[in-house]
Design a protein around this motif. Structure first.
Motif, PDB file in Angstrom:
ATOM      1  N   GLU A 162       0.829  -1.206   0.000  1.00 21.13           N
ATOM      2  CA  GLU A 162       0.000   0.000   0.000  1.00 21.13           C
ATOM      3  C   GLU A 162       0.865   1.259   0.000  1.00 21.13           C
ATOM      4  OE1 GLU A 162      -3.473   2.196   2.694  1.00 21.13           O
ATOM      5  OE2 GLU A 162      -2.769   0.189   3.221  1.00 21.13           O
ATOM      6  N   ASP A 163       1.880   1.278   0.870  1.00 21.13           N
ATOM      7  CA  ASP A 163       2.760   2.451   0.918  1.00 21.13           C
ATOM      8  C   ASP A 163       3.564   2.591  -0.369  1.00 21.13           C
ATOM      9  OD1 ASP A 163       1.880   3.128   3.415  1.00 21.13           O
ATOM     10  OD2 ASP A 163       3.566   2.201   4.480  1.00 21.13           O
ATOM     11  N   SER A 164       4.014   1.479  -0.920  1.00 24.73           N
ATOM     12  CA  SER A 164       4.763   1.533  -2.180  1.00 24.73           C
ATOM     13  C   SER A 164       3.921   2.159  -3.282  1.00 24.73           C
ATOM     14  CB  SER A 164       5.189   0.128  -2.609  1.00 24.73           C
ATOM     15  OG  SER A 164       6.209  -0.368  -1.775  1.00 24.73           O
ATOM     16  N   ASN A 165       2.652   1.821  -3.293  1.00 25.74           N
ATOM     17  CA  ASN A 165       1.747   2.393  -4.288  1.00 25.74           C
ATOM     18  C   ASN A 165       1.544   3.884  -4.045  1.00 25.74           C
ATOM     19  OD1 ASN A 165      -0.317   2.056  -6.508  1.00 25.74           O
ATOM     20  ND2 ASN A 165      -1.653   2.794  -4.879  1.00 25.74           N
ATOM     21  N   ASN A 166       1.403   4.274  -2.771  1.00 25.83           N
ATOM     22  CA  ASN A 166       1.215   5.687  -2.438  1.00 25.83           C
ATOM     23  C   ASN A 166       2.416   6.531  -2.855  1.00 25.83           C
ATOM     24  OD1 ASN A 166      -1.337   5.372  -1.328  1.00 25.83           O
ATOM     25  ND2 ASN A 166      -0.554   5.022   0.736  1.00 25.83           N
ATOM     26  N   TYR A 167       3.604   5.943  -2.742  1.00 26.00           N
ATOM     27  CA  TYR A 167       4.817   6.657  -3.118  1.00 26.00           C
ATOM     28  C   TYR A 167       5.203   6.407  -4.575  1.00 26.00           C
ATOM     29  CZ  TYR A 167       5.852   8.122   1.658  1.00 26.00           C
ATOM     30  OH  TYR A 167       5.807   8.721   2.895  1.00 26.00           O
ATOM     31  N   ASN A 168       4.334   5.715  -5.293  1.00 22.23           N
ATOM     32  CA  ASN A 168       4.524   5.471  -6.725  1.00 22.23           C
ATOM     33  C   ASN A 168       5.806   4.694  -7.037  1.00 22.23           C
ATOM     34  OD1 ASN A 168       3.325   5.742  -9.281  1.00 22.23           O
ATOM     35  ND2 ASN A 168       4.698   7.394  -9.846  1.00 22.23           N
ATOM     36  N   LEU A 169       6.139   3.741  -6.167  1.00 22.05           N
ATOM     37  CA  LEU A 169       7.316   2.912  -6.390  1.00 22.05           C
ATOM     38  C   LEU A 169       6.953   1.707  -7.261  1.00 22.05           C
ATOM     39  CD1 LEU A 169       8.803   2.904  -2.785  1.00 22.05           C
ATOM     40  CD2 LEU A 169       9.483   4.335  -4.716  1.00 22.05           C
ATOM     41  N   TYR A 170       7.914   1.245  -8.043  1.00 25.20           N
ATOM     42  CA  TYR A 170       7.676   0.089  -8.901  1.00 25.20           C
ATOM     43  C   TYR A 170       7.292  -1.109  -8.033  1.00 25.20           C
ATOM     44  CZ  TYR A 170       8.392  -3.563 -12.356  1.00 25.20           C
ATOM     45  OH  TYR A 170       8.201  -4.633 -13.206  1.00 25.20           O
ATOM     46  N   PRO A 171       6.197  -1.793  -8.378  1.00 26.24           N
ATOM     47  CA  PRO A 171       5.719  -2.908  -7.543  1.00 26.24           C
ATOM     48  C   PRO A 171       6.614  -4.141  -7.615  1.00 26.24           C
ATOM     49  CG  PRO A 171       4.398  -2.745  -9.544  1.00 26.24           C
ATOM     50  CD  PRO A 171       5.313  -1.547  -9.542  1.00 26.24           C
ATOM     51  N   LEU A 172       7.339  -4.400  -6.533  1.00 28.83           N
ATOM     52  CA  LEU A 172       8.156  -5.605  -6.427  1.00 28.83           C
ATOM     53  C   LEU A 172       7.420  -6.638  -5.585  1.00 28.83           C
ATOM     54  CD1 LEU A 172      11.712  -4.099  -5.762  1.00 28.83           C
ATOM     55  CD2 LEU A 172      10.918  -5.214  -7.853  1.00 28.83           C
ATOM     56  N   ASP A 173       7.493  -7.894  -5.986  1.00 24.50           N
ATOM     57  CA  ASP A 173       6.837  -8.959  -5.241  1.00 24.50           C
ATOM     58  C   ASP A 173       7.430  -9.071  -3.843  1.00 24.50           C
ATOM     59  OD1 ASP A 173       5.299  -9.520  -7.470  1.00 24.50           O
ATOM     60  OD2 ASP A 173       6.700 -11.039  -8.227  1.00 24.50           O
ATOM     61  N   GLN A 174       6.573  -9.398  -2.885  1.00 30.56           N
ATOM     62  CA  GLN A 174       7.015  -9.490  -1.494  1.00 30.56           C
ATOM     63  C   GLN A 174       8.078 -10.558  -1.302  1.00 30.56           C
ATOM     64  OE1 GLN A 174       6.101  -7.436   1.251  1.00 30.56           O
ATOM     65  NE2 GLN A 174       5.516  -6.260  -0.569  1.00 30.56           N
ATOM     66  N   ASP A 175       7.975 -11.660  -2.044  1.00 33.92           N
ATOM     67  CA  ASP A 175       8.981 -12.714  -1.874  1.00 33.92           C
ATOM     68  C   ASP A 175      10.358 -12.247  -2.348  1.00 33.92           C
ATOM     69  OD1 ASP A 175       8.153 -12.632  -4.519  1.00 33.92           O
ATOM     70  OD2 ASP A 175       8.357 -14.788  -4.843  1.00 33.92           O
ATOM     71  N   VAL A 176      10.391 -11.338  -3.335  1.00 32.79           N
ATOM     72  CA  VAL A 176      11.656 -10.775  -3.793  1.00 32.79           C
ATOM     73  C   VAL A 176      12.257  -9.892  -2.706  1.00 32.79           C
ATOM     74  CG1 VAL A 176      12.770  -9.265  -5.495  1.00 32.79           C
ATOM     75  CG2 VAL A 176      10.957 -10.833  -6.205  1.00 32.79           C
ATOM     76  N   LEU A 177      11.422  -9.061  -2.098  1.00 35.25           N
ATOM     77  CA  LEU A 177      11.890  -8.169  -1.036  1.00 35.25           C
ATOM     78  C   LEU A 177      12.379  -8.958   0.175  1.00 35.25           C
ATOM     79  CD1 LEU A 177       9.039  -5.496  -1.243  1.00 35.25           C
ATOM     80  CD2 LEU A 177      11.388  -5.259  -2.071  1.00 35.25           C
ATOM     81  N   GLU A 178      11.656 -10.015   0.549  1.00 28.09           N
ATOM     82  CA  GLU A 178      12.058 -10.845   1.685  1.00 28.09           C
ATOM     83  C   GLU A 178      13.386 -11.545   1.398  1.00 28.09           C
ATOM     84  OE1 GLU A 178       8.812 -13.441   2.424  1.00 28.09           O
ATOM     85  OE2 GLU A 178       7.430 -11.822   3.024  1.00 28.09           O
ATOM     86  N   PHE A 179      13.540 -12.039   0.178  1.00 27.28           N
ATOM     87  CA  PHE A 179      14.782 -12.709  -0.204  1.00 27.28           C
ATOM     88  C   PHE A 179      15.943 -11.715  -0.168  1.00 27.28           C
ATOM     89  CE2 PHE A 179      17.884 -14.154  -3.350  1.00 27.28           C
ATOM     90  CZ  PHE A 179      18.074 -15.473  -2.969  1.00 27.28           C
ATOM     91  N   MET A 180      15.713 -10.509  -0.683  1.00 29.90           N
ATOM     92  CA  MET A 180      16.743  -9.479  -0.691  1.00 29.90           C
ATOM     93  C   MET A 180      17.168  -9.131   0.725  1.00 29.90           C
ATOM     94  SD  MET A 180      16.579  -5.642  -2.397  1.00 29.90           S
ATOM     95  CE  MET A 180      15.853  -6.308  -3.886  1.00 29.90           C
ATOM     96  N   GLU A 181      16.195  -9.029   1.627  1.00 28.68           N
ATOM     97  CA  GLU A 181      16.498  -8.678   3.016  1.00 28.68           C
ATOM     98  C   GLU A 181      17.320  -9.766   3.693  1.00 28.68           C
ATOM     99  OE1 GLU A 181      14.100  -6.338   6.377  1.00 28.68           O
ATOM    100  OE2 GLU A 181      13.133  -8.198   5.753  1.00 28.68           O
ATOM    101  N   LYS A 182      16.946 -11.024   3.498  1.00 28.43           N
ATOM    102  CA  LYS A 182      17.688 -12.128   4.075  1.00 28.43           C
ATOM    103  C   LYS A 182      19.119 -12.169   3.535  1.00 28.43           C
ATOM    104  CE  LYS A 182      13.742 -15.207   4.916  1.00 28.43           C
ATOM    105  NZ  LYS A 182      13.105 -16.486   4.510  1.00 28.43           N
ATOM    106  N   ALA A 183      19.246 -11.968   2.221  1.00 28.52           N
ATOM    107  CA  ALA A 183      20.567 -11.992   1.597  1.00 28.52           C
ATOM    108  C   ALA A 183      21.436 -10.852   2.118  1.00 28.52           C
ATOM    109  CB  ALA A 183      20.426 -11.903   0.081  1.00 28.52           C
ATOM    110  N   TYR A 184      20.832  -9.685   2.331  1.00 27.30           N
ATOM    111  CA  TYR A 184      21.594  -8.530   2.805  1.00 27.30           C
ATOM    112  C   TYR A 184      22.022  -8.720   4.258  1.00 27.30           C
ATOM    113  CZ  TYR A 184      22.963  -3.704   3.650  1.00 27.30           C
ATOM    114  OH  TYR A 184      23.674  -2.568   3.976  1.00 27.30           O
ATOM    115  N   LEU A 185      21.141  -9.248   5.100  1.00 25.57           N
ATOM    116  CA  LEU A 185      21.487  -9.500   6.488  1.00 25.57           C
ATOM    117  C   LEU A 185      22.599 -10.540   6.580  1.00 25.57           C
ATOM    118  CD1 LEU A 185      17.938  -9.543   8.157  1.00 25.57           C
ATOM    119  CD2 LEU A 185      19.703  -7.752   8.334  1.00 25.57           C
TER     120      LEU A 185
END
Length: 245
Positions: free
Chosen positions: A215-238
């Motif tokens: 919802e916030d990504s849409n409000n800020y007009n950010l390109y819609p990335l799938d949640q599983d991609v974001l979760e994977f990115m976060e795990k990889a970064y940590l």
């Protein structure tokens, strides 16, 4: 006098075009040979050059015919209107260009999963500027960093690199987040983050929170990335941070 075959070369048009101009009485020949071939003079050549020029700057043949036939034609008004039209077309084409770049860059991220449904979704999105929603809540130290954010409609090298990195990450998500290929992508992301957003950790943390909320990504007009991609990115970064020497 110029035979039609010679005249077409001088004017840079085809015989078919000259015949059509004759038919609509835009440019008539001076006379014809005994064999019926059209003949033109220098006067017609100058007129043809004017016609081609007016076509080049966007006038239609019907308009050109009226312009050339009238001794009282308001050239200043016509050219002003044409300029207004050209500027509106330029704006329209710029928007189309931005949409096409966004779609091409979307394919770079989503690959074969970038279906027609996603294309229509992105094309019909609100045209508001990126991050123009509650800008004062983002805790930005230097407002210029907004220009460093990846822009899906841009062709600048920074945006294209971020887009390519996210696309590569998504492509190899079948690998574990601790895989060397994944970690190399994350390493480059971290280096680029330091290059583009040094000293803006608070802003980046806030932006990441926005990213994780559809919802916030849409409000800020950010390109819609799938949640599983974001979760994977976060795990990889940590994992990457935990293994820094």
């Amino acid at each position: 006098m110029f035979h039609i075959n010679e005249f077409k070369k001088l004017g840079g048009v085809s015989v078919r075009t000259l015949r059509y101009y004759d038919k609509i009485e835009l440019l008539k020949p001076v006379s014809k040979t005994d064999g019926g071939h059209r003949l033109y003079s220098n006067s017609e050549l100058k007129k043809l050059q004017l016609i081609q020029f007016l076509k080049t700057i966007g006038f239609k043949l019907g308009e050109i015919k009226n312009m050339l036939e009238s001794d009282e034609w308001d050239w200043s008004n016509s050219l002003t209107k044409q300029l207004s039209y050209v500027l509106s077309e330029k704006d329209r084409l710029s928007k189309i260009e931005a949409s096409l770049r966004g779609l091409i860059n979307g394919i770079a991220i989503d690959g074969e999963e970038f279906e027609i449904k996603r294309i229509m979704e992105l094309y019909n999105r609100n045209s508001k500027e990126t991050l123009n929603y509650k800008l004062d809540t983002l805790n930005i130290k230097n407002i210029k960093v907004l220009g460093k954010l990846p822009n899906m409609s841009s062709s600048d090298p920074d945006s294209l690199e971020w887009i390519a990195l996210v696309g590569q990450l998504k492509k190899y998500m079948h690998l574990n987040y601790d895989n060397a290929r994944i970690q190399n992508i994350i390493r480059r992301m971290d280096i680029k983050k330091g290059e583009d957003f040094e000293g803006e950790d608070t802003f980046l943390d806030k932006l990441w929170d926005i990213r994780k909320s559809p919802e916030d990504s849409n409000n800020y007009n950010l390109y819609p990335l799938d949640q599983d991609v974001l979760e994977f990115m976060e795990k990889a970064y940590l994992y990457y941070l935990d293994n820094q020497i």
